[in-house]
Scaffold this active site. Structure first.
Site, PDB file in Angstrom:
ATOM      1  N   HIS A 117       0.815  -1.253  -0.105  1.00  0.00           N
ATOM      2  CA  HIS A 117       0.024  -0.005   0.121  1.00  0.00           C
ATOM      3  C   HIS A 117       0.941   1.374  -0.165  1.00  0.00           C
ATOM      4  O   HIS A 117       1.866   1.508   1.028  1.00  0.00           O
ATOM      5  CB  HIS A 117      -0.956  -0.061   1.046  1.00  0.00           C
ATOM      6  CG  HIS A 117      -1.939   0.837   1.180  1.00  0.00           C
ATOM      7  ND1 HIS A 117      -3.196   0.831   0.718  1.00  0.00           N
ATOM      8  CD2 HIS A 117      -1.927   2.229   1.352  1.00  0.00           C
ATOM      9  CE1 HIS A 117      -4.090   1.661   0.793  1.00  0.00           C
ATOM     10  NE2 HIS A 117      -3.283   2.835   1.218  1.00  0.00           N
ATOM     11  N   HIS A 124       2.618   4.174   0.980  1.00  0.00           N
ATOM     12  CA  HIS A 124       2.705   4.915   2.331  1.00  0.00           C
ATOM     13  C   HIS A 124       4.095   5.352   2.551  1.00  0.00           C
ATOM     14  O   HIS A 124       5.201   4.777   1.861  1.00  0.00           O
ATOM     15  CB  HIS A 124       2.338   3.988   3.574  1.00  0.00           C
ATOM     16  CG  HIS A 124       3.227   2.851   3.472  1.00  0.00           C
ATOM     17  ND1 HIS A 124       3.608   1.742   2.811  1.00  0.00           N
ATOM     18  CD2 HIS A 124       4.159   2.662   4.762  1.00  0.00           C
ATOM     19  CE1 HIS A 124       4.363   0.786   3.391  1.00  0.00           C
ATOM     20  NE2 HIS A 124       4.870   1.633   4.443  1.00  0.00           N
ATOM     21  N   GLU A 131      25.192  16.714   7.995  1.00  0.00           N
ATOM     22  CA  GLU A 131      24.858  17.621   7.169  1.00  0.00           C
ATOM     23  C   GLU A 131      24.853  18.914   7.788  1.00  0.00           C
ATOM     24  O   GLU A 131      25.022  19.653   7.198  1.00  0.00           O
ATOM     25  CB  GLU A 131      23.401  17.342   6.554  1.00  0.00           C
ATOM     26  CG  GLU A 131      23.360  16.002   5.754  1.00  0.00           C
ATOM     27  CD  GLU A 131      22.346  15.916   4.731  1.00  0.00           C
ATOM     28  OE1 GLU A 131      21.236  16.880   5.001  1.00  0.00           O
ATOM     29  OE2 GLU A 131      22.182  15.254   3.662  1.00  0.00           O
ATOM     30  N   VAL A 190      27.987  -4.023  -0.655  1.00  0.00           N
ATOM     31  CA  VAL A 190      28.798  -4.985   0.565  1.00  0.00           C
ATOM     32  C   VAL A 190      30.060  -4.749   0.683  1.00  0.00           C
ATOM     33  O   VAL A 190      30.309  -3.708   1.032  1.00  0.00           O
ATOM     34  CB  VAL A 190      28.122  -6.351  -0.196  1.00  0.00           C
ATOM     35  CG1 VAL A 190      26.674  -6.560  -0.130  1.00  0.00           C
ATOM     36  CG2 VAL A 190      28.823  -6.354  -1.754  1.00  0.00           C
TER      37      VAL A 190
HETATM   38  O1  LIG Z   1      33.157  -8.068  -7.258  1.00  0.00           O
HETATM   39  P1  LIG Z   1      31.679  -8.784  -7.318  1.00  0.00           P
HETATM   40  O2  LIG Z   1      31.600  -9.906  -6.384  1.00  0.00           O
HETATM   41  O3  LIG Z   1      31.312  -9.172  -8.765  1.00  0.00           O
HETATM   42  O4  LIG Z   1      30.696  -7.643  -6.860  1.00  0.00           O
HETATM   43  C1  LIG Z   1      30.315  -7.625  -5.422  1.00  0.00           C
HETATM   44  O5  LIG Z   1      31.275  -6.677  -4.523  1.00  0.00           O
HETATM   45  C2  LIG Z   1      31.635  -5.676  -4.919  1.00  0.00           C
HETATM   46  C3  LIG Z   1      32.717  -5.210  -3.975  1.00  0.00           C
HETATM   47  O6  LIG Z   1      31.963  -5.046  -2.615  1.00  0.00           O
HETATM   48  C4  LIG Z   1      30.365  -4.639  -5.179  1.00  0.00           C
HETATM   49  O7  LIG Z   1      30.949  -3.541  -5.612  1.00  0.00           O
HETATM   50  C5  LIG Z   1      29.395  -5.241  -5.902  1.00  0.00           C
HETATM   51  O8  LIG Z   1      28.303  -4.209  -6.075  1.00  0.00           O
HETATM   52  C6  LIG Z   1      29.085  -6.709  -5.633  1.00  0.00           C
HETATM   53  O9  LIG Z   1      28.194  -7.255  -6.481  1.00  0.00           O
END
Ligand SMILES: O=P(O)(O)O[C@H]1O[C@H](CO)[C@@H](O)[C@H](O)[C@H]1O
Ligand SMILES: O=P(O)(O)O[C@H]1O[C@H](CO)[C@@H](O)[C@H](O)[C@H]1O
Lengths: 351, 351
Positions: free
Chosen positions: A164, A166, A182, A317
């Site tokens: 929904h 929101h 900021e 990641v």
């Molecule tokens: O290099 P890979 O395993 O393809 O990619 C992964 O790790 C990278 C490093 O953290 C990130 O920038 C990517 O977004 C992720 O998909």
């Protein structure tokens, strides 16, 4: 020596608003993607579901029954991360173990009585009603709390647990981390350069043009020079406005219209209901609201995760969590793609 | 007035290492979850797949053929975010548009010749070989670059695009953002208190006990007081060690063993191959490696996303991206759950 080209040569860029750096490696778009693809969502949301706690007339977790609302509807989050009356953890006994009191309220705001619409599919007057509701809740909760965070998590990919339309509003007794950054940056810029950071930034982007996505009489949408998410944008008023409630009726109408255009472009990019988290930042409120906050400029951040298609997202990641944000296309490339997209929604054009 | 209880009353905690705050609202675990669930992954990875570019004997994207390696295997990432020779963007023409040169190398390290194992399923001597390879690559790339980021993205949920057990190493000509923060905090702490921040922190956690997960002769694993991810941990040597290559053979063996225990507990928590991003932080390297970096203490961060089960993760979205990290159980509760788990892997116990 080879001449530098941002789209070919990795480099780092500085985010002066949040005091952070991003690694831009646009040549990475060439790599094949073999990782996780997100489920393609079919548009099977019913317009009204009496068991959906966000729908008009539905019963919520605490037993309350929603009114048969026909515009926006604001209510207390039944599972709030912030409550008004938590006791304080007391003084810390060591500099490495610092805890402080946190008080606040969490609200949910429905944008529309129907579950099967999203902002870009709503009319400009309906979006204008959302903007008015954002301004009112900022005023209402800002009377007591120094920070009122309005944010929308859109799409299951962004942890949204209810289709929904929101957003949420979390008001807190403290300035959250990003707000603090900021605040520091904008205050320092103003004292060094004599004007608000984001006023000068918007002005520069209007001159440079390459990162602009949309402009209107009162607003700008651009991909910031320091964007981390592939199609991240920054929405800025042209006038110096510190907080949402200060917007004039004309600025609000114009905002509704530019939001509809931006979100339509987002949906059109990969012909999907584009997931994102977005939120508003304005000058702090609460008991210090009367102080000088002229270094603040109201703005909204849009952080959408999709990178290559409706099902392939950017993962922030390992390197990003441990070292530094990294992006796979330049902000200029992203702006160019968004600029080129039609302002008519792909679902509406198809009929 | 009600007495404060961390598990009942929301509060904010400070991360003195990265200068950030987190909102802890443990009562949020009571809310029902209706959002996205992740696909349950079945363990159908073949031990050897000649088309998987990480396998021994396989051909990679650039046409190179992998050796028939039988331990760890290090090679250049075929799609590197950092290359050694990118030209510089040149001087910036405005304080809000700052870009700088970035140079570096990206490598991939396979942990094992088999695709169907993970670190916790490997033997202690096999893990020890990974640790030795981490130390060597830090030494090798650290000779030239000021920062060598070793990180592992484990699981599709963490953007890992290949199930073969591996990590990445990105070395850069600049100190990435997180490294800069840790550098600033550790330097300031040392100059104010006369000892390394993380030495004192580890010492305090040994006294306080409630956040410890595992201890061994040479290592500690704990859920930091300021953890943001539900089951985040910090792995610390007891001795003052600035970088991976300084670890003695005994410390490396002990590290292999405590890593196996930690990762076994992680897998046992929800009886799944536990996804995470992890990485090592140590004192900067490169041409300044000889300077005084005594304020640094080597450590590894584990950032696992799962919250409630093998399929329900924590989303760091709207409020977290726009305002401040928020967590739904206390670090003490997380440590208690991890402590209570067996040190024998659920897959091995079942036979
Ligand atoms: O290099 P890979 O395993 O393809 O990619 C992964 O790790 C990278 C490093 O953290 C990130 O920038 C990517 O977004 C992720 O998909
Ligand atoms: O409140 P919701 O929509 O259930 O929850 C969602 O947004 C919150 C605020 O960004 C996050 O803390 C949660 O992890 C996310 O799932």
């Amino acid at each position: 020596a080879t001449a530098f080209r941002a789209s070919e040569h990795q480099h780092i860029r500085y985010n002066p608003l949040q005091d952070e750096w991003v690694l831009v490696s646009a040549h990475r778009m060439k790599r094949p993607w073999q990782g996780q693809v997100e489920p393609l969502l079919l548009n099977t949301v019913p317009r009204h579901d009496p068991h959906n706690p966000l729908c008009p007339g539905a019963t919520r977790a605490n037993g309350e029954v929603n009114p048969h609302y026909d515009g926006t509807f604001l209510f207390d989050n039944d599972f709030p991360a912030l409550q008004p009356d938590a006791p304080s953890p007391g003084p810390s006994d060591h500099p490495l173990f610092q805890a402080e009191a946190a008080r606040g309220v969490c609200k949910v705001m429905c944008f529309h009585p129907w579950s099967d619409v999203t902002l870009p599919l709503m009319s400009v007057p309906e979006i204008r009603a959302v903007i008015d509701a954002w301004a009112s809740v900022t005023e209402e909760l800002g009377a007591q709390y120094p920070w009122v965070q309005i944010f929308e998590n859109k799409g299951a990919m962004m942890g949204c647990s209810n289709p929904h339309p929101h957003c949420q509003v979390w008001a807190s007794s403290f300035l959250p981390d990003v707000a603090q950054r900021e605040e520091r940056s904008q205050r320092a810029y103003q004292s060094q350069h004599g004007e608000p950071l984001l006023m000068e930034y918007g002005h520069q982007e209007l001159l440079r043009k390459e990162r602009l996505v949309l402009t209107s009489e009162h607003w700008l949408v651009l991909v910031p020079f320091w964007a981390v998410w592939p199609f991240q944008t920054l929405l800025l008023p042209r006038r110096h406005v510190r907080r949402l409630p200060e917007l004039t009726p004309t600025e609000r109408d114009d905002l509704a219209s530019i939001m509809k255009k931006l979100l339509t472009k987002y949906d059109n990019l990969f012909e999907t209901s584009f997931p994102y988290s977005m939120g508003w930042h304005g000058a702090p409120t609460g008991s210090e609201a009367g102080a000088n906050w002229d270094h603040w400029q109201l703005h909204a951040h849009y952080y959408p995760p999709l990178l290559r298609s409706a099902t392939v997202r950017k993962f922030m990641v390992g390197y990003e969590m441990l070292a530094q944000a990294q992006r796979d296309l330049t902000p200029e490339q992203a702006a160019e793609r968004l600029r080129a997209l039609p302002e008519v929604h792909y679902c509406l054009g198809q009929k």
